[in-house]
Write a protein that holds these residues in place. Structure first.
Motif, PDB file in Angstrom:
ATOM      1  N   PHE A  61       0.857  -1.177   0.000  1.00 44.11           N
ATOM      2  CA  PHE A  61       0.000   0.000   0.000  1.00 44.11           C
ATOM      3  C   PHE A  61       0.905   1.243   0.000  1.00 44.11           C
ATOM      4  N   GLY A  62       0.543   2.252  -0.692  1.00 41.96           N
ATOM      5  CA  GLY A  62       1.301   3.497  -0.687  1.00 41.96           C
ATOM      6  C   GLY A  62       2.111   3.756  -1.938  1.00 41.96           C
ATOM      7  N   TRP A  63       2.284   2.713  -2.771  1.00 37.52           N
ATOM      8  CA  TRP A  63       3.128   2.900  -3.956  1.00 37.52           C
ATOM      9  C   TRP A  63       2.517   3.879  -4.955  1.00 37.52           C
ATOM     10  N   VAL A  64       1.203   3.865  -5.116  1.00 33.76           N
ATOM     11  CA  VAL A  64       0.576   4.802  -6.060  1.00 33.76           C
ATOM     12  C   VAL A  64       0.747   6.234  -5.561  1.00 33.76           C
ATOM     13  N   SER A  65       0.541   6.424  -4.258  1.00 32.66           N
ATOM     14  CA  SER A  65       0.724   7.750  -3.677  1.00 32.66           C
ATOM     15  C   SER A  65       2.163   8.220  -3.845  1.00 32.66           C
ATOM     16  N   TYR A  66       3.118   7.320  -3.588  1.00 33.06           N
ATOM     17  CA  TYR A  66       4.526   7.685  -3.758  1.00 33.06           C
ATOM     18  C   TYR A  66       4.842   8.024  -5.204  1.00 33.06           C
ATOM     19  N   TRP A 299       1.466   3.132 -12.581  1.00 29.11           N
ATOM     20  CA  TRP A 299       0.918   2.856 -11.250  1.00 29.11           C
ATOM     21  C   TRP A 299      -0.567   3.197 -11.177  1.00 29.11           C
ATOM     22  N   VAL A 300      -0.942   4.301 -11.791  1.00 30.92           N
ATOM     23  CA  VAL A 300      -2.360   4.665 -11.816  1.00 30.92           C
ATOM     24  C   VAL A 300      -3.151   3.628 -12.617  1.00 30.92           C
ATOM     25  N   ALA A 301      -2.556   3.153 -13.730  1.00 26.62           N
ATOM     26  CA  ALA A 301      -3.219   2.102 -14.526  1.00 26.62           C
ATOM     27  C   ALA A 301      -3.391   0.833 -13.704  1.00 26.62           C
TER      28      ALA A 301
END
Length: 409
Positions: A61-66, A299-301
């Motif tokens: 969790f957190g990779w998209v935010s990063y 990452w968004v995809a």
């Protein structure tokens, strides 16, 4: 027509049933929302392990935010590495100049010193605290107070430890160490793939395995770039034949001062402490900026794709949770200087409950070190009598140096 009030049957079990349904099979949105939590932890984990071609920070969790924040850092701020998270001061012993630290590496070396300082330094700290405690007990008795009211000190005096860049470990200089933190990422990645393979092998649900594998690939690609190493060790190496000495400390009132000597081998810590973002021209390649933008889009995809997984979401949540635990472990766990690309070898330690006494003893054994510490630990200056004492030690060291030159000349 008069309005009517819609009613429904009074049922205390309806909410309980809803809770049971959610926890037995979480919504497909649960994982996608969790992917947006914990970007700072991912950033710190990357700063800990980055610098080589393989950076095993687990998918979590957190990779998209990063990833979305990393686009702004790479394109707008011209950097990937986080700044220092531990304030400290670096002193150049030769010119007595002190600088505030902006390097992640030096900040963590300072933060983790209690972890890696070794038994000799640890025993010296305990000895100094015991001396301070005994002094407080004696003072309490002298003034007619009970010794039982005296608390054992958490901090006492000053301990100066002396270290040297180890020429026998040249292969570790400016290289990320492969310690427990590094291997935890490899082990957790294998475990995550195993969990994701369960619904694939049992029910033919290959979607969870696909999302997990894709996330891992994106994680490893993010830490692959050489730019991480350029920023992590943004400094010059000491030229052969040149000797430089630096002091690392938290500042006035600190328990420790770490003296690091480089004799023809090592890093210029005065350069390193300025941090990559303070350079006049922080050269981050266009290819790296472009890659970070592409990674952010991917990452968004992946986030959108994962929202389509409506069945067996617990497996995907378990994958993310295990990865997040690894990220937290890596971001916060202590490491040795070797793991940060600074191979050091212990030389000696001097300590005592009186700071000025420790400074004079350091000056006797290691000329210039004591004088360099004065500005930090006595910002208002020292007493004239103390200045005379320190000047006499400096004059004696200078005279000895001149005599040695004549004897060898």
């Amino acid at each position: 027509m008069a309005p009517t009030l819609l009613t429904r049957a009074f049922d205390l079990n309806a909410v309980s049933a809803s809770f049971r349904g959610t926890w037995s099979s979480p919504s497909n949105y649960a994982f996608t929302i969790l992917l947006l939590v914990g970007g700072d932890v991912v950033s710190m984990a990357l700063a800990q392990l980055a610098g080589g071609r393989l950076t095993p920070v687990a998918f979590s969790f957190g990779w998209v935010s990063y990833a979305t924040n990393a686009i702004n850092s790479a394109v707008g701020e011209n950097k990937l590495m986080r700044p220092a998270d531990t304030p400290c001061t670096v002193i150049n012993v030769d010119n007595k100049q002190s600088r505030g630290n902006g390097s992640w590496v030096l900040g963590r070396v300072m933060r983790d010193f209690e972890y890696w300082m070794g038994p000799v330094v640890r025993n010296k700290v305990a000895e100094v605290k015991k001396m301070k405690y005994q002094y407080d007990v004696d003072q309490a008795r002298k003034h007619g107070e009970s010794p039982d009211t005296v608390e054992y000190p958490a901090h006492a005096g000053l301990v100066v430890s002396f270290w040297k860049f180890d020429p026998e470990k040249k292969d570790k200089l400016q290289k990320p160490g492969r310690d427990l933190l590094f291997w935890s990422g490899i082990i957790i990645a294998i475990l995550q793939l195993g969990i994701a393979a369960i619904p694939f092998g049992v029910n033919g649900n290959w979607g969870i395995f696909l999302v997990t594998a894709a996330g891992m690939i994106l994680c490893f690609i993010t830490g692959f770039w050489k730019q991480w190493g350029r920023e992590k060790w943004a400094c010059r190496q000491l030229p052969a034949g040149k000797k430089r000495t630096f002091i690392l400390t938290r500042g006035n009132g600190a328990q420790h001062a770490i003296v690091i000597e480089g004799d023809g081998f090592g890093l210029n810590l005065e350069d390193l402490c300025t941090g990559f973002d303070n350079l006049d021209e922080p050269a981050i390649p266009v290819s790296t900026r472009f890659a970070m933008v592409i990674l952010g889009v991917l990452w968004v995809a992946l986030l959108i794709t994962s929202s389509a997984l409506t069945d067996q979401s617990w497996y995907l949540i378990a994958v993310g949770l295990i990865g997040m635990l690894q990220n937290i472990f890596v971001a916060g766990w202590s490491r040795t200087p070797d793991a940060f690309g600074l191979p050091l070898k212990f030389q000696a330690v001097i300590g005592g409950p009186k700071v000025f006494t420790v400074i004079t003893e350091s000056e006797k054994v290691y000329p210039k070190v004591g004088r360099a510490l004065v500005g930090t630990f006595f910002p208002g200056g020292i007493y004239p009598k103390e200045e005379e004492e320190l000047a006499a030690i400096e004059a004696e060291a200078k005279e000895k140096k001149n005599s040695d030159k004549i004897a060898t000349g």
